[in-house]
Design a protein around this motif. Sequence first.
Motif, PDB file in Angstrom:
ATOM      1  N   LEU A   1       0.828  -1.214   0.000  1.00 47.87           N
ATOM      2  CA  LEU A   1       0.000   0.000   0.000  1.00 47.87           C
ATOM      3  C   LEU A   1       0.860   1.262   0.000  1.00 47.87           C
ATOM      4  O   LEU A   1       0.584   2.218  -0.731  1.00 47.87           O
ATOM      5  CB  LEU A   1      -0.964   0.016   1.197  1.00 47.87           C
ATOM      6  CG  LEU A   1      -2.016   1.125   1.108  1.00 47.87           C
ATOM      7  CD1 LEU A   1      -2.939   0.935  -0.087  1.00 47.87           C
ATOM      8  CD2 LEU A   1      -2.832   1.222   2.379  1.00 47.87           C
ATOM      9  N   MET A   2       1.927   1.245   0.805  1.00 45.93           N
ATOM     10  CA  MET A   2       2.824   2.402   0.841  1.00 45.93           C
ATOM     11  C   MET A   2       3.448   2.629  -0.537  1.00 45.93           C
ATOM     12  O   MET A   2       3.654   3.767  -0.964  1.00 45.93           O
ATOM     13  CB  MET A   2       3.926   2.187   1.882  1.00 45.93           C
ATOM     14  CG  MET A   2       3.460   2.459   3.278  1.00 45.93           C
ATOM     15  SD  MET A   2       3.042   4.225   3.448  1.00 45.93           S
ATOM     16  CE  MET A   2       2.718   4.343   5.162  1.00 45.93           C
ATOM     17  N   SER A   3       3.741   1.536  -1.229  1.00 42.38           N
ATOM     18  CA  SER A   3       4.348   1.643  -2.551  1.00 42.38           C
ATOM     19  C   SER A   3       3.354   2.253  -3.541  1.00 42.38           C
ATOM     20  O   SER A   3       3.678   3.201  -4.267  1.00 42.38           O
ATOM     21  CB  SER A   3       4.805   0.251  -2.999  1.00 42.38           C
ATOM     22  OG  SER A   3       5.419   0.335  -4.242  1.00 42.38           O
ATOM     23  N   ILE A   4       2.135   1.726  -3.562  1.00 41.41           N
ATOM     24  CA  ILE A   4       1.135   2.236  -4.521  1.00 41.41           C
ATOM     25  C   ILE A   4       0.795   3.700  -4.203  1.00 41.41           C
ATOM     26  O   ILE A   4       0.705   4.532  -5.104  1.00 41.41           O
ATOM     27  CB  ILE A   4      -0.148   1.368  -4.495  1.00 41.41           C
ATOM     28  CG1 ILE A   4       0.144  -0.052  -4.965  1.00 41.41           C
ATOM     29  CG2 ILE A   4      -1.244   1.995  -5.366  1.00 41.41           C
ATOM     30  CD1 ILE A   4      -1.001  -1.041  -4.731  1.00 41.41           C
ATOM     31  N   ASN A   5       0.595   4.004  -2.929  1.00 35.64           N
ATOM     32  CA  ASN A   5       0.085   5.335  -2.585  1.00 35.64           C
ATOM     33  C   ASN A   5       1.171   6.405  -2.456  1.00 35.64           C
ATOM     34  O   ASN A   5       0.949   7.543  -2.877  1.00 35.64           O
ATOM     35  CB  ASN A   5      -0.709   5.279  -1.274  1.00 35.64           C
ATOM     36  CG  ASN A   5      -2.079   4.647  -1.469  1.00 35.64           C
ATOM     37  OD1 ASN A   5      -2.414   4.203  -2.567  1.00 35.64           O
ATOM     38  ND2 ASN A   5      -2.858   4.583  -0.410  1.00 35.64           N
ATOM     39  N   LEU A   6       2.323   6.033  -1.875  1.00 39.36           N
ATOM     40  CA  LEU A   6       3.317   7.076  -1.567  1.00 39.36           C
ATOM     41  C   LEU A   6       4.537   7.009  -2.482  1.00 39.36           C
ATOM     42  O   LEU A   6       4.983   8.033  -3.004  1.00 39.36           O
ATOM     43  CB  LEU A   6       3.723   6.955  -0.085  1.00 39.36           C
ATOM     44  CG  LEU A   6       4.617   8.048   0.480  1.00 39.36           C
ATOM     45  CD1 LEU A   6       4.042   9.442   0.258  1.00 39.36           C
ATOM     46  CD2 LEU A   6       4.856   7.830   1.981  1.00 39.36           C
ATOM     47  N   LYS A   7       5.055   5.789  -2.708  1.00 37.95           N
ATOM     48  CA  LYS A   7       6.243   5.692  -3.573  1.00 37.95           C
ATOM     49  C   LYS A   7       5.914   6.130  -5.001  1.00 37.95           C
ATOM     50  O   LYS A   7       6.747   6.738  -5.685  1.00 37.95           O
ATOM     51  CB  LYS A   7       6.765   4.253  -3.568  1.00 37.95           C
ATOM     52  CG  LYS A   7       8.105   4.102  -4.250  1.00 37.95           C
ATOM     53  CD  LYS A   7       8.585   2.658  -4.175  1.00 37.95           C
ATOM     54  CE  LYS A   7       9.891   2.471  -4.907  1.00 37.95           C
ATOM     55  NZ  LYS A   7      10.248   1.056  -5.016  1.00 37.95           N
ATOM     56  N   SER A   8       4.702   5.861  -5.443  1.00 38.33           N
ATOM     57  CA  SER A   8       4.316   6.267  -6.804  1.00 38.33           C
ATOM     58  C   SER A   8       4.407   7.788  -6.967  1.00 38.33           C
ATOM     59  O   SER A   8       4.834   8.289  -8.009  1.00 38.33           O
ATOM     60  CB  SER A   8       2.891   5.796  -7.116  1.00 38.33           C
ATOM     61  OG  SER A   8       1.954   6.454  -6.278  1.00 38.33           O
ATOM     62  N   VAL A   9       4.037   8.506  -5.911  1.00 42.28           N
ATOM     63  CA  VAL A   9       4.086   9.975  -5.938  1.00 42.28           C
ATOM     64  C   VAL A   9       5.548  10.440  -5.930  1.00 42.28           C
ATOM     65  O   VAL A   9       5.951  11.330  -6.691  1.00 42.28           O
ATOM     66  CB  VAL A   9       3.311  10.551  -4.736  1.00 42.28           C
ATOM     67  CG1 VAL A   9       3.522  12.051  -4.609  1.00 42.28           C
ATOM     68  CG2 VAL A   9       1.828  10.219  -4.865  1.00 42.28           C
ATOM     69  N   PHE A  10       6.348   9.792  -5.068  1.00 43.79           N
ATOM     70  CA  PHE A  10       7.775  10.126  -4.998  1.00 43.79           C
ATOM     71  C   PHE A  10       8.450   9.901  -6.353  1.00 43.79           C
ATOM     72  O   PHE A  10       9.158  10.769  -6.867  1.00 43.79           O
ATOM     73  CB  PHE A  10       8.430   9.253  -3.911  1.00 43.79           C
ATOM     74  CG  PHE A  10       9.920   9.139  -4.037  1.00 43.79           C
ATOM     75  CD1 PHE A  10      10.741  10.233  -3.766  1.00 43.79           C
ATOM     76  CD2 PHE A  10      10.512   7.946  -4.436  1.00 43.79           C
ATOM     77  CE1 PHE A  10      12.126  10.119  -3.897  1.00 43.79           C
ATOM     78  CE2 PHE A  10      11.877   7.831  -4.572  1.00 43.79           C
ATOM     79  CZ  PHE A  10      12.697   8.923  -4.299  1.00 43.79           C
ATOM     80  N   LEU A  11       8.205   8.733  -6.957  1.00 46.19           N
ATOM     81  CA  LEU A  11       8.853   8.428  -8.246  1.00 46.19           C
ATOM     82  C   LEU A  11       8.376   9.375  -9.339  1.00 46.19           C
ATOM     83  O   LEU A  11       9.176   9.837 -10.165  1.00 46.19           O
ATOM     84  CB  LEU A  11       8.581   6.977  -8.658  1.00 46.19           C
ATOM     85  CG  LEU A  11       9.290   5.892  -7.838  1.00 46.19           C
ATOM     86  CD1 LEU A  11       8.839   4.503  -8.296  1.00 46.19           C
ATOM     87  CD2 LEU A  11      10.813   6.021  -7.946  1.00 46.19           C
ATOM     88  N   GLY A  12       7.088   9.678  -9.335  1.00 44.60           N
ATOM     89  CA  GLY A  12       6.568  10.600 -10.343  1.00 44.60           C
ATOM     90  C   GLY A  12       7.287  11.937 -10.268  1.00 44.60           C
ATOM     91  O   GLY A  12       7.728  12.491 -11.286  1.00 44.60           O
ATOM     92  N   MET A  13       7.430  12.461  -9.050  1.00 48.62           N
ATOM     93  CA  MET A  13       8.099  13.758  -8.894  1.00 48.62           C
ATOM     94  C   MET A  13       9.589  13.636  -9.214  1.00 48.62           C
ATOM     95  O   MET A  13      10.174  14.517  -9.851  1.00 48.62           O
ATOM     96  CB  MET A  13       7.879  14.287  -7.477  1.00 48.62           C
ATOM     97  CG  MET A  13       6.418  14.654  -7.222  1.00 48.62           C
ATOM     98  SD  MET A  13       6.203  15.841  -5.872  1.00 48.62           S
ATOM     99  CE  MET A  13       6.544  14.822  -4.455  1.00 48.62           C
ATOM    100  N   LYS A  14      10.199  12.531  -8.793  1.00 48.41           N
ATOM    101  CA  LYS A  14      11.644  12.337  -9.017  1.00 48.41           C
ATOM    102  C   LYS A  14      11.983  12.446 -10.501  1.00 48.41           C
ATOM    103  O   LYS A  14      12.968  13.083 -10.871  1.00 48.41           O
ATOM    104  CB  LYS A  14      12.055  10.969  -8.458  1.00 48.41           C
ATOM    105  CG  LYS A  14      13.525  10.613  -8.665  1.00 48.41           C
ATOM    106  CD  LYS A  14      13.846   9.285  -7.981  1.00 48.41           C
ATOM    107  CE  LYS A  14      15.194   8.725  -8.401  1.00 48.41           C
ATOM    108  NZ  LYS A  14      16.328   9.528  -7.953  1.00 48.41           N
ATOM    109  N   TYR A  15      11.160  11.851 -11.341  1.00 52.08           N
ATOM    110  CA  TYR A  15      11.506  11.844 -12.771  1.00 52.08           C
ATOM    111  C   TYR A  15      10.866  13.002 -13.540  1.00 52.08           C
ATOM    112  O   TYR A  15      11.393  13.410 -14.570  1.00 52.08           O
ATOM    113  CB  TYR A  15      11.158  10.473 -13.377  1.00 52.08           C
ATOM    114  CG  TYR A  15      12.048   9.421 -12.771  1.00 52.08           C
ATOM    115  CD1 TYR A  15      13.407   9.424 -13.051  1.00 52.08           C
ATOM    116  CD2 TYR A  15      11.559   8.477 -11.871  1.00 52.08           C
ATOM    117  CE1 TYR A  15      14.259   8.493 -12.445  1.00 52.08           C
ATOM    118  CE2 TYR A  15      12.390   7.551 -11.275  1.00 52.08           C
ATOM    119  CZ  TYR A  15      13.745   7.570 -11.558  1.00 52.08           C
ATOM    120  OH  TYR A  15      14.585   6.678 -10.952  1.00 52.08           O
TER     121      TYR A  15
END
Length: 255
Positions: A113-127
């Motif tokens: 859940l943390m990956s879908i909800n939070l890591k996805s946002v982090f990766l989106g902004m990172k790239y």
Amino acid sequence: MATLDGTRLAGKVAVVTGAGIGQGRSTALRLAREGAHVVAVDVSGAQKDTAAELPDLIEPANADATNAEQWQAVVAQTTERHGRLDILCNVVGAAGIAQARIPDVDEDDYDRLMSINLKSVFLGMKYAIPAMVASGGGSIINWSSVGALVSSPTTSVYGASKAGILAMTRAAAREWGEANIRVNSLVPGFVYPTGMTLMGEEKFPESVARAASKSALNRPGHPDEIAAVAAFLASDDASYITGSSLVVDGGWTAG
Ligand SMILES: NC(=O)c1ccc[n+]([C@@H]2O[C@H](COP(=O)([O-])OP(=O)(O)OC[C@H]3O[C@@H](n4cnc5c(N)ncnc54)[C@H](O)[C@@H]3O)[C@@H](O)[C@H]2O)c1
């Protein structure tokens, strides 16, 4: 040629995740109707249906928002085809995973859940951020939830993931303001019909009426009502808004 609602976003290039259904679909369509070229990202295949509604302005991309390589490919494909990236809508999110009292939460479910909800946002902004810097600025909108503000037993992990988005958004706004990149969170209340809330209704048929009654307006929000706010935040009409969280909950958390 597609019919446009306006030209507020003409010439802008946007990436919208979770664009197959629900708020992501509505947001992709709304941004395109306002003139943006939209890359509609999803893993379900339904992004193709969204793109088919406005094929001149929306192109589908199959990518998992929790996967760094796939994010890199989406951003590279967008900038190669369109020469820029102006808008990122990180809509992807899930519920119904790790939904238990804390001692009963499975650790793998927590990570998922943390990956879908939070890591996805982090990766989106990172790239996306370097591509936006190269474009002279941009607007990032991250989907949080009233679950970040109010809670109930069994929502600890969902709430933490959505509260994490609020904190990451504020920090990103401080980091990238001088590069003319605005970063805001959108905080929806209960939104129906979406994939998430239709699934909830299937399990608990009374859930729609119960959740709707928490809002002052005594009804759910429609995905198009969230998309309208996203289009505002994406546009120059919101040029002095950054680091904010915009609550769109029909008055739920005013109670
Ligand atoms: N629906 C609500 O009542 C509500 C309330 C508050 C916040 N939210 C948040 O709003 C956002 C959108 O919710 P919704 O109900 O419109 O969603 P939805 O369930 O209708 O759609 C989510 C989409 O994301 C896609 N997706 C899931 N994981 C993915 C991944 N790893 N990579 C790419 N695509 C993926 C799914 O295939 C689906 O098309 C979510 O972040 C959710 O947490 C929803």
